[in-house]
Design a protein around this motif. Structure first.
Motif, short mmCIF file in Angstrom:
data_model
loop_
_atom_site.label_atom_id
_atom_site.label_comp_id
_atom_site.label_asym_id
_atom_site.label_seq_id
_atom_site.Cartn_x
_atom_site.Cartn_y
_atom_site.Cartn_z
N ARG A 118 0.56 0.73 -2.07
CA ARG A 118 -0.37 1.83 -2.14
C ARG A 118 0.43 3.11 -2.02
O ARG A 118 0.44 4.22 -2.77
CB ARG A 118 -1.48 2.11 -1.35
N ARG A 119 1.32 3.14 -0.98
CA ARG A 119 1.79 4.46 -0.83
C ARG A 119 3.00 4.84 -1.92
O ARG A 119 3.32 5.96 -2.34
CB ARG A 119 2.64 4.38 0.38
N ILE A 120 3.37 3.73 -2.47
CA ILE A 120 4.60 3.80 -3.64
C ILE A 120 3.79 4.14 -4.72
O ILE A 120 4.27 5.22 -5.46
CB ILE A 120 5.39 2.79 -3.56
N MET A 121 2.85 3.46 -5.15
CA MET A 121 2.02 3.69 -6.57
C MET A 121 1.13 4.93 -6.57
O MET A 121 0.56 5.10 -7.61
CB MET A 121 1.44 2.28 -6.76
N GLN A 122 1.01 5.59 -5.52
CA GLN A 122 0.30 6.61 -5.23
C GLN A 122 0.45 7.77 -6.57
O GLN A 122 -0.20 8.57 -7.14
CB GLN A 122 -0.06 7.19 -4.04
N TYR A 123 1.92 8.02 -6.55
CA TYR A 123 2.42 9.14 -7.42
C TYR A 123 2.90 8.45 -8.74
O TYR A 123 3.97 9.06 -9.31
CB TYR A 123 3.16 10.19 -6.66
N TYR A 151 7.53 2.04 -14.37
CA TYR A 151 6.83 3.11 -13.72
C TYR A 151 7.77 4.20 -13.29
O TYR A 151 9.01 3.78 -12.68
CB TYR A 151 5.91 2.81 -12.57
N SER A 152 7.78 5.31 -13.35
CA SER A 152 8.46 6.34 -12.77
C SER A 152 7.80 6.73 -11.33
O SER A 152 6.75 7.33 -11.24
CB SER A 152 8.72 7.54 -13.54
N VAL A 153 8.70 6.81 -10.28
CA VAL A 153 7.88 6.87 -8.90
C VAL A 153 8.85 8.05 -8.17
O VAL A 153 10.13 7.93 -7.90
CB VAL A 153 7.87 5.95 -8.06
N PRO A 154 8.41 9.22 -7.90
CA PRO A 154 9.25 10.26 -7.07
C PRO A 154 9.61 9.88 -5.64
O PRO A 154 10.46 10.79 -5.15
CB PRO A 154 8.29 11.48 -7.11
N ASN A 155 8.81 9.05 -4.90
CA ASN A 155 8.89 9.04 -3.60
C ASN A 155 9.74 7.77 -3.10
O ASN A 155 9.77 7.11 -2.11
CB ASN A 155 7.82 8.88 -2.82
N ILE A 156 10.58 7.28 -4.12
CA ILE A 156 11.45 6.30 -3.90
C ILE A 156 12.87 6.57 -4.36
O ILE A 156 13.20 7.71 -5.47
CB ILE A 156 11.39 4.85 -4.63
N CYS A 258 20.70 5.97 -3.01
CA CYS A 258 19.83 5.53 -2.01
C CYS A 258 19.95 6.18 -0.50
O CYS A 258 21.02 6.16 0.18
CB CYS A 258 20.22 3.85 -1.79
N THR A 259 18.95 6.48 -0.18
CA THR A 259 18.69 7.37 1.11
C THR A 259 17.90 6.55 2.04
O THR A 259 17.95 6.58 3.31
CB THR A 259 17.92 8.79 0.90
N GLU A 260 16.66 5.89 1.61
CA GLU A 260 15.85 4.81 2.72
C GLU A 260 15.40 3.80 1.87
O GLU A 260 14.68 4.03 0.62
CB GLU A 260 14.85 5.89 3.11
N THR A 261 15.22 2.86 2.58
CA THR A 261 14.63 1.29 1.97
C THR A 261 13.36 1.05 2.61
O THR A 261 12.95 0.05 2.48
CB THR A 261 15.26 0.50 1.75
N LYS A 262 12.90 1.70 3.93
CA LYS A 262 11.89 1.13 4.79
C LYS A 262 10.56 0.98 4.03
O LYS A 262 9.96 0.56 4.41
CB LYS A 262 11.87 2.10 5.78
N ALA A 263 10.39 2.01 3.15
CA ALA A 263 9.16 2.00 2.38
C ALA A 263 8.87 0.92 1.40
O ALA A 263 7.97 0.65 0.84
CB ALA A 263 8.79 3.54 1.67
#
Length: 381
Positions: A118-123, A151-156, A258-263
């Motif tokens: 949900r957090r990823i797909m929100q935007y 999908y294009s996602v800004p928070n990944i 790549c900066t973070e993969t925890k999400a």
């Protein structure tokens, strides 16, 4: 109860042997390319069949510990009372704890996965024509068509695939070159062709069910790396060395972003992860030295033969109680054990105890279960 318990112990014992074998073979190149969904399906079927289908085969070798295993069995199965209406055994309590913890782990797993998704797909927003045209090119290259949304996602910061029934490839909001975009989509598309997301779900489920068995955690160890190397080999099969170099260069460029993969949910398939830098070299060597003309059919047949042999052996070597019965010096007593006696069930369902040089004696169900714990076999007419 005893047959079910022993069959379950055999299932745990020999499935653990298979898992250890998978863990030991994971570094072999041919195993990495052969390891897939059917390997796990066989493992799961092995556990289920072995647990629910106890067979009395001739020449069974009992894996009992003298004077210890029977005591443990009696400790687990002895019935205790708590008041007039409450009866339980240690085995019942342990099974209840097992089921309760498994349910908690399942719920926790689903909650974490749902929260991350949900957090990823929100935007998330649908990609444009350029990305879908490149995906069509990938489908044409592989010769297989799978319904996948982009999908294009800004928070990944890294591309990855997600979903089992509703499949999607999520791309960061980054401008990729045509060749980079092609190889990124090819990699993630190959993951879906290999059913890698389903494999991750199955491993996670197996770990939730058998959380108390430390061997089960070997399944998830290095699973990410094994799936990535298998995907790399499949994605670069049949392409030139120059294209392989461009494919590997794409991985390096994605790693730099790549900066973070925890999400990222565990069941997703990412092109690479920031913490896996030490494993990139192994992936590169696998792609460069992969022999695309060599078939893995022979290796797969060998692995199938080994697994089938373990399945057969699991019915030959089984955990059963083993103890030495003390000799009796009382008058009118008969010493007998599994070597000179057996239980026979006639057509009416009655049980008879046969002892060498003695007249058969009819026994009840409680005595049958007790004698079974001593390793005495049952023969049916």
């Amino acid at each position: 109860m005893s047959i079910t318990l022993f069959s379950f112990l055999s299932s745990v014992l020999w499935s653990s042997v298979l898992i250890i074998g998978i863990f030991c073979f994971r570094k072999f190149r041919h195993f990495q390319t052969s390891f897939g969904l059917w390997t796990l399906v066989f493992l799961y079927l092995f556990c289920i069949i072995r647990a629910i289908l106890p067979l009395e085969l001739p020449y069974v070798v009992e894996l009992g510990i003298e004077n210890v295993y029977p005591q443990i069995y009696r400790f687990l199965t002895t019935s205790y009372s708590l008041g007039a209406n409450v009866h339980f055994s240690v085995l019942t309590v342990l099974c209840s704890i097992w089921i309760a913890v498994s349910l908690i782990l399942f719920i926790r797993y689903l909650y974490i996965y749902r929260k991350a998704s949900r957090r990823i797909m929100q935007y998330a927003a649908q990609c444009g024509e350029r990305e879908y045209e490149m995906l069509d090119a990938v489908k044409q290259t592989t010769g297989q068509s799978v319904n996948i949304k982009l999908y294009s996602v800004p928070n990944i910061s890294i591309p990855f695939g997600i979903g089992i029934f509703s499949k999607a490839i999520l791309l960061p909001q980054h401008e990729y070159l045509d060749k980079e975009l092609y190889f990124i989509l090819l990699h993630e598309y190959t993951h879906f062709l290999n059913r890698d997301t389903l494999m991750k779900v199955m491993v996670s489920g197996f770990r939730c069910i058998f959380w108390w068995n430390p061997v089960v955690y070997l399944l998830s160890k290095d699973l990410e790396q094994t799936l990535e190397m298998k995907c790399d080999i499949a994605a670069t099969k049949g392409i030139s060395r120059k294209e392989k170099a461009e494919y590997l260069r794409t991985i390096v460029n994605v790693m730099k972003q790549c900066t973070e993969t925890k999400a990222i949910p565990y069941v997703s398939t990412a092109l690479c992860k920031s913490e896996s830098g030490l494993d990139i070299k192994e992936r590169f060597e696998m792609v460069i030295h992969a022999d695309t003309k060599r078939s893995n059919t022979g290796f797969s047949l060998v692995m199938l033969f080994i697994c089938a042999s373990i399945f057969v052996i699991s019915y030959i070597f089984i955990p059963q109680p083993a103890f030495a019965s003390p000799e009796s010096f009382e008058p009118n007593t008969i010493d007998f054990d599994s070597n000179n006696s057996y239980i026979k069930q006639d057509e009416s369902g009655s049980y008879w105890l046969y002892i060498d040089s003695q007249i058969p004696a009819q026994i009840n169900d409680d005595m049958v279960e007790f004698f079974q714990t001593a390793g005495i076999k049952i023969i049916k007419e």
